[in-house]
Design a protein around this motif. Sequence first.
Motif, PDB file in Angstrom:
ATOM      1  N   SER A   1      78.902  45.216  13.659  1.00  0.00           N
ATOM      2  CA  SER A   1      78.142  45.279  14.556  1.00  0.00           C
ATOM      3  C   SER A   1      78.360  44.380  15.815  1.00  0.00           C
ATOM      4  O   SER A   1      79.214  43.349  15.752  1.00  0.00           O
ATOM      5  N   VAL A   2      77.862  44.396  17.155  1.00  0.00           N
ATOM      6  CA  VAL A   2      77.877  43.768  18.253  1.00  0.00           C
ATOM      7  C   VAL A   2      76.953  42.791  18.392  1.00  0.00           C
ATOM      8  O   VAL A   2      75.719  43.211  18.416  1.00  0.00           O
ATOM      9  N   THR A   3      77.131  41.623  18.552  1.00  0.00           N
ATOM     10  CA  THR A   3      76.129  40.497  18.645  1.00  0.00           C
ATOM     11  C   THR A   3      76.070  39.949  19.815  1.00  0.00           C
ATOM     12  O   THR A   3      77.186  39.520  20.496  1.00  0.00           O
ATOM     13  N   LYS A   4      75.172  39.749  20.496  1.00  0.00           N
ATOM     14  CA  LYS A   4      74.731  39.023  21.667  1.00  0.00           C
ATOM     15  C   LYS A   4      74.795  37.561  21.759  1.00  0.00           C
ATOM     16  O   LYS A   4      74.249  36.904  20.929  1.00  0.00           O
ATOM     17  N   VAL A   5      76.023  37.012  22.456  1.00  0.00           N
ATOM     18  CA  VAL A   5      76.229  35.294  22.307  1.00  0.00           C
ATOM     19  C   VAL A   5      75.478  34.703  23.378  1.00  0.00           C
ATOM     20  O   VAL A   5      74.663  33.593  23.005  1.00  0.00           O
ATOM     21  N   ARG A   6      75.476  35.155  24.452  1.00  0.00           N
ATOM     22  CA  ARG A   6      74.545  34.493  25.575  1.00  0.00           C
ATOM     23  C   ARG A   6      74.460  35.465  26.751  1.00  0.00           C
ATOM     24  O   ARG A   6      75.120  36.580  26.727  1.00  0.00           O
ATOM     25  N   GLU A   7      73.818  34.976  27.663  1.00  0.00           N
ATOM     26  CA  GLU A   7      73.489  35.703  28.858  1.00  0.00           C
ATOM     27  C   GLU A   7      72.779  34.934  29.888  1.00  0.00           C
ATOM     28  O   GLU A   7      72.176  34.042  29.704  1.00  0.00           O
ATOM     29  N   TYR A   8      73.358  35.093  31.300  1.00  0.00           N
ATOM     30  CA  TYR A   8      72.925  34.147  32.018  1.00  0.00           C
ATOM     31  C   TYR A   8      73.204  34.776  33.561  1.00  0.00           C
ATOM     32  O   TYR A   8      73.757  35.861  33.914  1.00  0.00           O
ATOM     33  N   THR A   9      72.284  34.199  34.492  1.00  0.00           N
ATOM     34  CA  THR A   9      72.392  34.928  35.751  1.00  0.00           C
ATOM     35  C   THR A   9      73.465  34.411  36.654  1.00  0.00           C
ATOM     36  O   THR A   9      73.663  32.853  36.718  1.00  0.00           O
ATOM     37  N   VAL A  10      73.960  35.201  37.450  1.00  0.00           N
ATOM     38  CA  VAL A  10      75.079  34.593  38.350  1.00  0.00           C
ATOM     39  C   VAL A  10      74.571  34.538  39.845  1.00  0.00           C
ATOM     40  O   VAL A  10      74.096  35.536  40.307  1.00  0.00           O
ATOM     41  N   PRO A  11      74.487  33.350  40.108  1.00  0.00           N
ATOM     42  CA  PRO A  11      73.969  33.018  41.626  1.00  0.00           C
ATOM     43  C   PRO A  11      75.008  33.515  42.772  1.00  0.00           C
ATOM     44  O   PRO A  11      76.134  33.544  42.684  1.00  0.00           O
ATOM     45  N   GLY A  12      74.474  33.980  43.685  1.00  0.00           N
ATOM     46  CA  GLY A  12      75.354  34.555  44.868  1.00  0.00           C
ATOM     47  C   GLY A  12      75.745  35.721  45.097  1.00  0.00           C
ATOM     48  O   GLY A  12      76.324  36.333  45.822  1.00  0.00           O
ATOM     49  N   VAL A  13      75.271  36.636  44.157  1.00  0.00           N
ATOM     50  CA  VAL A  13      75.680  38.155  43.877  1.00  0.00           C
ATOM     51  C   VAL A  13      74.450  38.974  43.725  1.00  0.00           C
ATOM     52  O   VAL A  13      73.748  38.574  43.046  1.00  0.00           O
ATOM     53  N   GLY A  14      74.682  40.213  44.179  1.00  0.00           N
ATOM     54  CA  GLY A  14      73.634  41.290  43.952  1.00  0.00           C
ATOM     55  C   GLY A  14      73.629  41.984  42.683  1.00  0.00           C
ATOM     56  O   GLY A  14      72.538  42.196  41.969  1.00  0.00           O
ATOM     57  N   SER A  15      74.865  42.243  42.345  1.00  0.00           N
ATOM     58  CA  SER A  15      75.210  42.930  40.960  1.00  0.00           C
ATOM     59  C   SER A  15      76.422  42.171  40.548  1.00  0.00           C
ATOM     60  O   SER A  15      77.292  41.550  41.040  1.00  0.00           O
ATOM     61  N   VAL A  16      76.632  42.738  39.058  1.00  0.00           N
ATOM     62  CA  VAL A  16      77.967  42.292  38.565  1.00  0.00           C
ATOM     63  C   VAL A  16      79.004  43.660  38.554  1.00  0.00           C
ATOM     64  O   VAL A  16      78.775  44.071  37.587  1.00  0.00           O
ATOM     65  N   TYR A  17      79.432  43.731  39.596  1.00  0.00           N
ATOM     66  CA  TYR A  17      80.418  44.936  39.798  1.00  0.00           C
ATOM     67  C   TYR A  17      81.644  44.756  39.238  1.00  0.00           C
ATOM     68  O   TYR A  17      82.228  45.686  38.750  1.00  0.00           O
ATOM     69  N   HIS A  18      82.270  43.579  39.113  1.00  0.00           N
ATOM     70  CA  HIS A  18      83.551  43.247  38.574  1.00  0.00           C
ATOM     71  C   HIS A  18      83.645  41.873  38.199  1.00  0.00           C
ATOM     72  O   HIS A  18      82.860  40.888  38.758  1.00  0.00           O
ATOM     73  N   VAL A  19      84.328  41.740  36.789  1.00  0.00           N
ATOM     74  CA  VAL A  19      84.394  40.296  36.383  1.00  0.00           C
ATOM     75  C   VAL A  19      85.636  40.104  35.822  1.00  0.00           C
ATOM     76  O   VAL A  19      86.271  40.902  35.103  1.00  0.00           O
ATOM     77  N   SER A  20      86.187  38.765  36.112  1.00  0.00           N
ATOM     78  CA  SER A  20      87.734  38.400  35.647  1.00  0.00           C
ATOM     79  C   SER A  20      87.504  37.079  34.947  1.00  0.00           C
ATOM     80  O   SER A  20      86.576  36.135  35.716  1.00  0.00           O
TER      81      SER A  20
END
Length: 567
Positions: free
Chosen positions: A310-329
């Motif tokens: 099963s997939v478990t959520k570890v954490r979640e947070y808001t990224v300041p300065g962007v409208g959407s999270v369109y790409h992440v590296s």
Amino acid sequence: MSETSDEQAAMQHYLVCGTEDCQENGQFYCNACHQPLCEQCRDEHQKSPNTKNHEIVRYRHRKHQLPVEKCKDHPRRNIDIFCKECQIPLCSKCSTMEEHNGHKIEDLEDIYAEKYALQHDEFLKIQKYFLPSSQGLRTDIEEDVTQIKKIMNSIRTSMKAEAESLKILVDEVTTENIEYTHTMEKSILEMLKSQETTYDDYIAYLWKMTDEFQQYLSLTNQKLLFSQTLKIKTIPETTKLVAPVFTSGKFSKDDISKLLGRVNVPNTEPEKRKIQPMETVTTHLKSTEKQLEQSKEKSNVKQTLSLSSSVTKVREYTVPGVGSVYHVSVDKSGRFWVSDLSGNLVQTDLQGNQLQKIKACIQSAGYHTATQDRELIYTDRDKNVIYRITPDQKITEFIKTGYWTPISVHSSRINGDILVGMIGQVTRYSKTGKEIQNIQRDNKGQELYSYPHYITENINGDICTSDYNKNAVVVVNKSGQHKFSYTGQGSELFPYGICTDVLGHILVCDDVRKSVHLLDQDGGLLSFILSPQQGIGYPHGVCVDDENNLSVGQFGTNTLTVYKFLQ
């Protein structure tokens, strides 16, 4: 595993029925309950006195659920109807007010579904027809530029050959004619450059329209659907090149000018460039070729890790300065780089705190990558340039890609090479920016890529691209030989962000199915590792960090969610 259990495992790759404790394939949809149904539950739904009048359709024909919005005047009621006379949405209690007495009232959900379908169709036209057609026309112009240069060089060679035979007597006329060809070439190239500019402007317009349609289709901006209906301008028409020809003369001392001949453009009406009708555009790539390649171990970690049940959520947070999270590296220190549709590029720590922010050229795909040296590399598709940001935040020009438009980039964790997805090809550069590999076609001469807007590398050296126009994940081995193209399971694939893990799995976001597909190294679907059941809406950005956590960003929200999927 028995044949029956194999079939059951395969069924899990499809949308699950929404009825409690039912795990069958939800191929139908109840528009009243807004839930998928299997065939048996559909029949029971239609027989039940409480639900027999509900509208049940095939899942692909479902109505999109109206987003919940509370009435400002009656906060305990939802806005779910529409007054035709006043052209405003209302709640049921508002409709009983005196100012709406006798007005025609319609179901807002029906209007929303109709508007959503209309705007989504227009959005798809841009992606499937207008952009590919315009880019194809621009490619034709680039070929004309090459052709005219070859033709004019050939003409100049012929002129010089004739002039040589006449020696001194024809030198002056020869010089004049050569100068004239340069003037004519300049004029023609200026005309072709003007045509290129026309399509550059139109393609920029289409990208802008894509962003606007995305905003119109966003669940958070549903009111835009009622304000106006966006229309797409038609593709500009341009004329094809009519190449000059050289008419040789018959030399004579008395008429030097006639002997040398003249170069001119034939008095022919330029033929309009062919714009392929929308109905004939093909958007699918169905390739069954597979070349099995021996996988290499990444590290001792690979031997101890396996897929979690099963997939478990570890954490979640808001990224300041962007409208959407369109790409992440993510870089070697575990810091994230996140971008949106507006060119905002933000670096954060593991808690979501902003470390630095830059404004890049407006992009909409996997246009940046964090290197193992803690640098950031990103593309500028308007200038056809790749930039590099050092840890001390110094921005320098790294690579120029010439005529080729760079749209995605990935820094290899194996050797530091830079993989660049371009319109029509993939190019490999060394860490110093030297071009060392170019991949365009398979071994049958067929074009591999159209619009590879996300790119990554697997642990065995395979190059994996998410090609939006081909609706496919296109994978080649490290030598550039085509291995497979994955086009989805059970529905059309709209691929976005793509990454791999230490076990060689390929993870790709699917915008239509609202899920993350988990593939093996040979393109076999293992599971939908994330789906709407886990709260996934429109996944676009995805990456796996050094702790083997899966980070997922979505369109329409600046929240980054981190999951544990390996154990």
